[in-house]
Design an enzyme around this catalytic site. Structure first.
Site, mmCIF file in Angstrom:
data_model
loop_
_atom_site.group_PDB
_atom_site.id
_atom_site.type_symbol
_atom_site.label_atom_id
_atom_site.label_comp_id
_atom_site.label_asym_id
_atom_site.label_seq_id
_atom_site.Cartn_x
_atom_site.Cartn_y
_atom_site.Cartn_z
ATOM 1 C CD GLN A 11 47.396 -75.782 19.840
ATOM 2 O OE1 GLN A 11 46.644 -75.633 20.788
ATOM 3 N NE2 GLN A 11 46.993 -76.346 18.721
ATOM 4 C CG LEU A 56 54.524 -69.162 4.831
ATOM 5 C CD1 LEU A 56 53.327 -69.854 5.464
ATOM 6 C CD2 LEU A 56 55.438 -70.182 4.148
ATOM 7 C CB SER A 126 43.279 -78.474 7.968
ATOM 8 O OG SER A 126 42.051 -78.264 8.613
ATOM 9 C CD GLU A 128 37.332 -76.618 9.395
ATOM 10 O OE1 GLU A 128 36.525 -76.223 8.545
ATOM 11 O OE2 GLU A 128 36.988 -76.920 10.550
ATOM 12 C CE1 TYR A 150 43.321 -72.826 7.929
ATOM 13 C CE2 TYR A 150 41.648 -74.533 8.167
ATOM 14 C CZ TYR A 150 42.926 -74.070 8.386
ATOM 15 O OH TYR A 150 43.819 -74.855 9.068
HETATM 16 P P1 GDP Z 1 37.588 -74.952 13.594
HETATM 17 O O1 GDP Z 1 37.168 -76.383 13.581
HETATM 18 O O2 GDP Z 1 38.972 -74.746 13.079
HETATM 19 O O3 GDP Z 1 36.599 -74.066 12.947
HETATM 20 O O4 GDP Z 1 37.694 -74.600 15.153
HETATM 21 P P2 GDP Z 1 36.895 -73.600 16.116
HETATM 22 O O5 GDP Z 1 37.399 -73.897 17.482
HETATM 23 O O6 GDP Z 1 37.005 -72.181 15.657
HETATM 24 O O7 GDP Z 1 35.358 -74.030 15.969
HETATM 25 C C1 GDP Z 1 34.912 -75.298 16.294
HETATM 26 C C2 GDP Z 1 33.392 -75.350 16.239
HETATM 27 O O8 GDP Z 1 32.846 -74.624 17.333
HETATM 28 C C3 GDP Z 1 32.735 -74.739 14.978
HETATM 29 O O9 GDP Z 1 31.766 -75.636 14.493
HETATM 30 C C4 GDP Z 1 32.063 -73.483 15.479
HETATM 31 O O10 GDP Z 1 30.883 -73.135 14.733
HETATM 32 C C5 GDP Z 1 31.704 -73.893 16.899
HETATM 33 N N1 GDP Z 1 31.463 -72.745 17.789
HETATM 34 C C6 GDP Z 1 30.361 -72.520 18.532
HETATM 35 N N2 GDP Z 1 30.477 -71.375 19.206
HETATM 36 C C7 GDP Z 1 31.676 -70.851 18.901
HETATM 37 C C8 GDP Z 1 32.357 -69.662 19.299
HETATM 38 O O11 GDP Z 1 31.846 -68.858 20.069
HETATM 39 N N3 GDP Z 1 33.616 -69.460 18.776
HETATM 40 C C9 GDP Z 1 34.199 -70.371 17.907
HETATM 41 N N4 GDP Z 1 35.428 -70.144 17.452
HETATM 42 N N5 GDP Z 1 33.558 -71.493 17.518
HETATM 43 C C10 GDP Z 1 32.321 -71.736 18.006
#
Ligand code: GDP
Length: 327
Positions: A11, A56, A126, A128, A150
């Site tokens: 992205q 990388l 990040s 994170e 990560y």
């Molecule tokens: P991240 O911040 O890089 O981990 O971005 P994500 O989009 O993968 O997740 C964001 C938040 O959404 C996290 O706290 C997940 O636990 C929450 N979440 C809840 N349900 C889902 C799901 O079905 N898929 C993902 N990817 N995240 C979820």
């Protein structure tokens, strides 16, 4: 000006390529693997970008890419970036997302030699890294406490970038970007998972959406705005670290509410199921960034707000899904 972007198929790589091409840059992108299916995506979306193969984790391939591209600016966006996946693939994530940063920093130092001061480097750090947050909102000085493999790998890359700046005087900046989304976000991330599912439910192509933790919160911005901050960091006289965020936080529930409303669905609770499969071994706490330094030094402001972002993503998925289903 010439730029080399790793992670060009993602992205941010696509938005940054568009931005740099519009500014007249010659843009090179590093692309991984034989017969990478994303090759076509890059050629179609940003046809001006010149693709070089490399990885990388493969030091000599980075050196080769640098000597072909001869970049003035290097943007290291390449990473294994899906947090949930990183528990199952902790070592691979460490090799690519962590040690990969050292590889490209060291390759840059060797390639540039006496001209190292002419090269500018951006590392995609990040939010994170803040994980179990030690301060709310998080700023550049907040103690890092990552909560996933990560996040740990990103901390390594972040400090290594600072170390090259301090040890070799390299113009190496680190952007601590909070979650940033767009219609180009991969469908494994929660915003895109929701926009895609909501569009498909509205079109009668899917009956429900299965989610993880609905109470978790994020500071979500628009990726198109965030690549502008990356570029601005490299235009500064001195390299530094910057938090890039909106300063607002929203829950997964709010995300669902806005997404369903854009698709004209008012009653949505019965369409959302929960499955422990999507719950993580550890969650980050309240992620909310303080972008004050980016605002005052870089003159950067996010333009697209949360609601507008979610609505943009749902509209884009509705159009795409309609076309795919030939509705
Ligand atoms: P991240 O911040 O890089 O981990 O971005 P994500 O989009 O993968 O997740 C964001 C938040 O959404 C996290 O706290 C997940 O636990 C929450 N979440 C809840 N349900 C889902 C799901 O079905 N898929 C993902 N990817 N995240 C979820």
């Amino acid at each position: 000006m010439r730029a080399l972007i790793t992670g060009v198929t993602g992205q941010d790589g696509l938005y940054l390529s568009e931005l740099l091409l519009s500014k007249g840059y010659e843009v090179y992108g590093l692309i991984r693997g034989q017969n990478n299916p994303k090759y076509e995506l890059v050629e179609k979306t940003v046809p001006g970008v010149k693709l070089l193969t490399g990885d990388l984790t493969d030091f000599s391939s980075i050196l080769r890419a640098l000597s072909v591209a001869q970049p003035d600016e290097i943007y290291n966006l390449g990473a294994i970036s899906f947090v949930a996946y990183s528990w199952e693939n902790a070592q691979l994530t460490s090799d690519v997302t962590g040690k990969g940063v050292l590889n490209i920093l060291e390759a840059t130092r060797l390639w540039a030699g006496d001209d190292l001061d002419k090269v500018r480097f951006y590392q995609a750090s990040s939010s994170e890294m803040f994980g179990k947050v030690q301060e709310v909102p998080q700023r550049e000085s907040t103690l890092l406490w990552p909560r996933s493999p990560y996040g740990v790998a990103k901390v390594f890359g972040h400090y290594m970038t600072i170390n090259y700046r301090e040890s070799y005087g390299m113009h190496a900046s680190s952007g601590i970007l909070f979650n940033h989304e767009s219609p180009r976000r991969g469908p494994e991330f929660v915003t895109r998972k929701v926009s895609l599912a909501v569009a498909r439910i509205a079109l009668g192509l899917q009956s429900e959406i299965v989610m993880g933790n609905l109470d978790s919160k994020r500071d979500w911005g628009f990726a198109g705005d965030y690549v502008e901050a990356m570029w601005r960091m490299l235009q500064q006289e001195h390299a530094d670290d910057y938090v890039v965020a909106t300063g607002e936080t929203h829950s997964i529930r709010e995300l669902l509410e806005v997404a369903f409303s854009e698709a004209g669905i008012a009653e949505w609770e019965h369409l959302v199921k929960q499955d422990p499969r999507f719950i993580r071994p550890a969650e980050v706490d309240l992620l909310i960034g303080d972008p004050a330094k980016a605002r005052s030094v870089l003159g950067w402001e996010p333009k697209v707000g949360f609601e507008e972002l979610v609505r943009m993503m749902v509209r884009s998925d509705l159009a795409e899904q309609k076309q795919l289903a030939r509705l």
